[in-house]
Design a protein around this motif. Structure first.
Motif, PDB file in Angstrom:
ATOM      1  N   GLU A 292      -2.580  14.573  -8.395  1.00  0.00           N
ATOM      2  CA  GLU A 292      -4.001  14.807  -8.674  1.00  0.00           C
ATOM      3  C   GLU A 292      -4.731  13.494  -8.950  1.00  0.00           C
ATOM      4  O   GLU A 292      -5.939  13.471  -9.174  1.00  0.00           O
ATOM      5  CB  GLU A 292      -4.176  15.747  -9.877  1.00  0.00           C
ATOM      6  CG  GLU A 292      -3.876  17.205  -9.562  1.00  0.00           C
ATOM      7  CD  GLU A 292      -2.385  17.471  -9.384  1.00  0.00           C
ATOM      8  OE1 GLU A 292      -1.600  16.993 -10.226  1.00  0.00           O
ATOM      9  OE2 GLU A 292      -2.012  18.107  -8.387  1.00  0.00           O
ATOM     10  N   GLY A 293      -4.000  12.385  -8.993  1.00  0.00           N
ATOM     11  CA  GLY A 293      -4.634  11.085  -9.178  1.00  0.00           C
ATOM     12  C   GLY A 293      -4.694  10.630 -10.629  1.00  0.00           C
ATOM     13  O   GLY A 293      -5.326   9.624 -10.947  1.00  0.00           O
ATOM     14  N   VAL A 294      -4.052  11.373 -11.526  1.00  0.00           N
ATOM     15  CA  VAL A 294      -4.064  11.002 -12.937  1.00  0.00           C
ATOM     16  C   VAL A 294      -2.945   9.989 -13.193  1.00  0.00           C
ATOM     17  O   VAL A 294      -1.786  10.244 -12.869  1.00  0.00           O
ATOM     18  CB  VAL A 294      -3.852  12.244 -13.836  1.00  0.00           C
ATOM     19  CG1 VAL A 294      -3.874  11.848 -15.316  1.00  0.00           C
ATOM     20  CG2 VAL A 294      -4.921  13.281 -13.533  1.00  0.00           C
ATOM     21  N   GLY A 295      -3.330   8.827 -13.774  1.00  0.00           N
ATOM     22  CA  GLY A 295      -2.354   7.778 -14.007  1.00  0.00           C
ATOM     23  C   GLY A 295      -1.938   7.704 -15.473  1.00  0.00           C
ATOM     24  O   GLY A 295      -2.745   7.942 -16.376  1.00  0.00           O
ATOM     25  N   ARG A 296      -0.645   7.411 -15.725  1.00  0.00           N
ATOM     26  CA  ARG A 296      -0.148   7.247 -17.081  1.00  0.00           C
ATOM     27  C   ARG A 296       0.730   6.020 -17.147  1.00  0.00           C
ATOM     28  O   ARG A 296       1.588   5.827 -16.290  1.00  0.00           O
ATOM     29  CB  ARG A 296       0.655   8.478 -17.517  1.00  0.00           C
ATOM     30  CG  ARG A 296      -0.213   9.605 -18.084  1.00  0.00           C
ATOM     31  CD  ARG A 296       0.668  10.768 -18.501  1.00  0.00           C
ATOM     32  NE  ARG A 296       1.562  11.115 -17.394  1.00  0.00           N
ATOM     33  CZ  ARG A 296       2.826  11.466 -17.559  1.00  0.00           C
ATOM     34  NH1 ARG A 296       3.373  11.493 -18.749  1.00  0.00           N
ATOM     35  NH2 ARG A 296       3.569  11.775 -16.513  1.00  0.00           N
TER      36      ARG A 296
ATOM     37  N   GLU B  81       0.857  -1.178   0.000  1.00  0.00           N
ATOM     38  CA  GLU B  81       0.000   0.000   0.000  1.00  0.00           C
ATOM     39  C   GLU B  81       0.897   1.232   0.000  1.00  0.00           C
ATOM     40  O   GLU B  81       1.840   1.329   0.776  1.00  0.00           O
ATOM     41  CB  GLU B  81      -0.881  -0.013   1.251  1.00  0.00           C
ATOM     42  CG  GLU B  81      -1.908   1.092   1.238  1.00  0.00           C
ATOM     43  CD  GLU B  81      -2.687   1.129   2.545  1.00  0.00           C
ATOM     44  OE1 GLU B  81      -2.976   0.067   3.111  1.00  0.00           O
ATOM     45  OE2 GLU B  81      -2.979   2.248   2.986  1.00  0.00           O
ATOM     46  N   ALA B  82       0.596   2.149  -0.934  1.00  0.00           N
ATOM     47  CA  ALA B  82       1.380   3.379  -1.020  1.00  0.00           C
ATOM     48  C   ALA B  82       0.542   4.462  -1.660  1.00  0.00           C
ATOM     49  O   ALA B  82      -0.156   4.209  -2.644  1.00  0.00           O
ATOM     50  CB  ALA B  82       2.646   3.165  -1.851  1.00  0.00           C
ATOM     51  N   SER B  83       0.563   5.646  -1.079  1.00  0.00           N
ATOM     52  CA  SER B  83      -0.110   6.791  -1.666  1.00  0.00           C
ATOM     53  C   SER B  83      -1.562   6.484  -2.052  1.00  0.00           C
ATOM     54  O   SER B  83      -2.016   6.849  -3.122  1.00  0.00           O
ATOM     55  CB  SER B  83       0.689   7.237  -2.902  1.00  0.00           C
ATOM     56  OG  SER B  83       0.255   8.507  -3.313  1.00  0.00           O
ATOM     57  N   GLY B  84      -2.263   5.801  -1.188  1.00  0.00           N
ATOM     58  CA  GLY B  84      -3.685   5.553  -1.419  1.00  0.00           C
ATOM     59  C   GLY B  84      -3.990   4.468  -2.424  1.00  0.00           C
ATOM     60  O   GLY B  84      -5.145   4.277  -2.817  1.00  0.00           O
ATOM     61  N   ARG B  85      -2.973   3.736  -2.882  1.00  0.00           N
ATOM     62  CA  ARG B  85      -3.188   2.645  -3.841  1.00  0.00           C
ATOM     63  C   ARG B  85      -2.697   1.341  -3.249  1.00  0.00           C
ATOM     64  O   ARG B  85      -1.817   1.333  -2.391  1.00  0.00           O
ATOM     65  CB  ARG B  85      -2.417   2.883  -5.141  1.00  0.00           C
ATOM     66  CG  ARG B  85      -2.610   4.247  -5.732  1.00  0.00           C
ATOM     67  CD  ARG B  85      -3.863   4.295  -6.569  1.00  0.00           C
ATOM     68  NE  ARG B  85      -4.234   5.693  -6.748  1.00  0.00           N
ATOM     69  CZ  ARG B  85      -5.038   6.112  -7.717  1.00  0.00           C
ATOM     70  NH1 ARG B  85      -5.542   5.263  -8.580  1.00  0.00           N
ATOM     71  NH2 ARG B  85      -5.358   7.377  -7.814  1.00  0.00           N
ATOM     72  N   MET B  86      -3.235   0.239  -3.784  1.00  0.00           N
ATOM     73  CA  MET B  86      -2.747  -1.064  -3.399  1.00  0.00           C
ATOM     74  C   MET B  86      -2.087  -1.707  -4.603  1.00  0.00           C
ATOM     75  O   MET B  86      -2.660  -1.729  -5.691  1.00  0.00           O
ATOM     76  CB  MET B  86      -3.889  -1.955  -2.963  1.00  0.00           C
ATOM     77  CG  MET B  86      -4.806  -1.276  -1.987  1.00  0.00           C
ATOM     78  SD  MET B  86      -5.150  -2.310  -0.617  1.00  0.00           S
ATOM     79  CE  MET B  86      -6.288  -3.447  -1.325  1.00  0.00           C
TER      80      MET B  86
END
Lengths: 324, 181
Positions: free
Chosen positions: A233-237, A176-181
């Motif tokens: 901002e939560g934008v993934g690339r 878990e890191a920065s609000g993601r699993m």
């Protein structure tokens, strides 16, 4: 576990390192100034250092008495061991059974065994886990590992780590890191959680990255050679990369492709106590492409001078970069 | 936290004095790393402050903090050589009776129950050291309790000085976690 924050835990780890370093026989003013810079980083540092200092002084005040008490403890322990050795001869089977029970207990109690690991500036650490997995922790990073019968849970609170995960389908390995699993079965991948931006690079196997909280945010599945970056901002690339580049820090090589100087310097400042500063914002935005070998700090700064039109001068915190 | 009296009436506005006031807390924490207690560190800081008077302020303008830390490092190294370590090495490390407690300011004029509390605390400190991993505990005992330098500790243990520092670092972490108030 106590209710301390990750920052406090890291401050405590570094406080011990500083107190030990300040005992050096060949203590220099450079050590002193680096200590000053560390203290100034966050109020947690001074607080943790004071705490360590209080215990250190307490030992100082009663060193002879503690030494005497230790000698006494040693004598009593030797006596007890003498007794138990005799008992062992009489009831060896019973004693062996008792020892086995003790060894198994932590497994069946259901309480996960939580370990916290932290690194300071310039410190790398390899953590060998009980299931054969390994974690390489980059400088200024903090993570906790909780193993239970049902799963292997890791929280990368801050920093960067390379995970080499032993295959175990019954116990998923979740970072878990920065609000993601980041969920995996058996694979090798790098997770970087710095300044609220998350980056995951996969070298082997397959991993899934999804939000920790139920939300509409997208889940990604990464295959070898892919890197996912999620900005604050939560934008993934998703991008194709050479995993060897992302894993380079483990062997002291930092690889950059069009990264602004400010980001490169931020990485370098995690590896060295003497800090690099950039004189003007325009210089900070200049892109760098190349490999920086982390060895001697002066050599590293000199290499920057070959990649960009910059020169360096000594400054109060370390080195100041100026436009040539 | 009370400042030493003389720093309160600083009339000189030179950059070295301003740097001293700004760095006062950090300098104190730096000095305290090698003193017996905070009060001794305050004394050393006061010595350092008095030394500022004799200095040409102009020379220090460019890097006052650097100069202060060079001075602090010298003060500390001199202090350790002259007092703490030699005093400790001469101290009755091998004397294993409790009477040495009376030589310590805590117990000097303490009432009987206070002496008992101090004794109980000594036992807790010793137990915490006894439970360190063997090499770490040995490094801590030699360096901190017997007062050997890091180099002497390394020699006694047959390991590198760097390894001694790592043991001490881990011991500090472990003991602080266990013994902090």
């Amino acid at each position: 576990m106590s209710g301390r924050t990750i920052s406090q835990e890291r401050a405590a780890a570094n406080a011990g390192a500083w107190l030990a370093r300040l005992q050096r026989d060949d203590l220099t003013a450079a050590d002193a100034e680096a200590f000053d810079a560390w203290l100034a980083e966050t109020p947690d540092n001074a607080e943790a250092y004071r705490e360590a200092l209080a215990v250190w002084h307490e030992f100082e005040a009663v060193a002879p008495e503690v030494g005497a008490e230790l000698a006494e403890l040693g004598r009593r322990q030797a006596l007890r061991q003498g007794v138990s050795r005799r008992r062992w001869i009489v009831g060896g089977g019973l004693a062996a059974a008792a020892a086995l029970t003790v060894a198994v207990l932590p497994q069946i109690s259901g309480q996960p065994d939580v370990q916290v690991y932290a690194t300071g500036k310039g410190e790398h650490r390899r953590i060998a886990l009980s299931d054969g997995s390994t974690i390489d922790l980059n400088a200024e990073s903090q993570l906790s590992v909780a193993y239970s019968r049902k799963g292997r849970d890791v929280v990368l609170a801050d920093g960067e780590a390379i995970f080499d995960v032993a295959h175990d389908p019954k116990r998923p390995f979740v970072v878990e890191a920065s609000g993601r699993m980041v969920r995996v079965l058996g694979t090798q991948f790098d997770v970087r959680n710095r300044d609220r931006a998350l980056s995951v690079t996969v070298a082997r196997g397959k991993v899934q990255v999804s939000p920790v909280a139920a939300s509409s945010a997208q889940a990604f599945v990464l295959t070898p050679g892919q890197r996912l970056r999620i900005d604050p901002e939560g934008v993934g690339r998703l991008a194709s990369v050479d995993p060897a580049e992302a894993f380079g820090w483990r062997t002291g090589r930092l690889v950059y492709r069009d990264e602004p100087l400010a980001d490169v310097v931020a990485d370098l400042n995690r590896q060295f106590v003497r800090q690099i500063e950039i004189s003007d914002p325009e210089l900070a935005r200049m892109p760098i492409t190349g490999v920086i070998v982390i060895d001697d700090q002066d050599a590293v700064v000199a290499r920057l001078g070959l990649m960009l039109p910059v020169r360096s001068v000594p400054s109060e915190r370390g080195t100041l970069l100026l436009r040539k | 936290m009370a400042a030493p009296r003389s720093t309160e009436r600083v009339d000189d506005e030179g950059p070295l004095y301003r740097a001293f006031l700004e760095k006062r807390e950090a300098l104190l924490l730096f000095l305290a790393a090698r003193t017996r207690c905070m009060a001794t560190a305050e004394d050393l800081l006061q010595d350092l402050y008095l030394k500022l008077h004799g200095l040409d302020d102009e020379a220090a303008v460019r890097a006052p903090a650097g100069l202060l830390y060079r001075m602090a490092t010298n003060v500390l190294v001199d202090h350790v050589r002259s007092r703490d370590r030699s005093a400790r090495r001469d101290a009755s490390w091998r004397q294993e009776t409790r009477s040495t407690l009376a030589g310590e300011d805590v117990a000097e004029e303490a009432a009987a129950d206070e002496a008992l509390i101090a004794q109980e605390r000594v036992r807790l400190l010793a137990e915490a050291v006894a439970e360190l991993p063997p090499q770490m505990g040995r490094a801590f005992r030699l360096h901190k309790l017997k007062g050997l330098t890091q180099a002497q500790t390394a020699q006694a243990m047959g390991v590198s000085v760097k390894m001694v520092e790592q043991h001490i670092q881990a011991a500090v972490r472990n003991l602080t976690r266990r013994l902090r108030p």
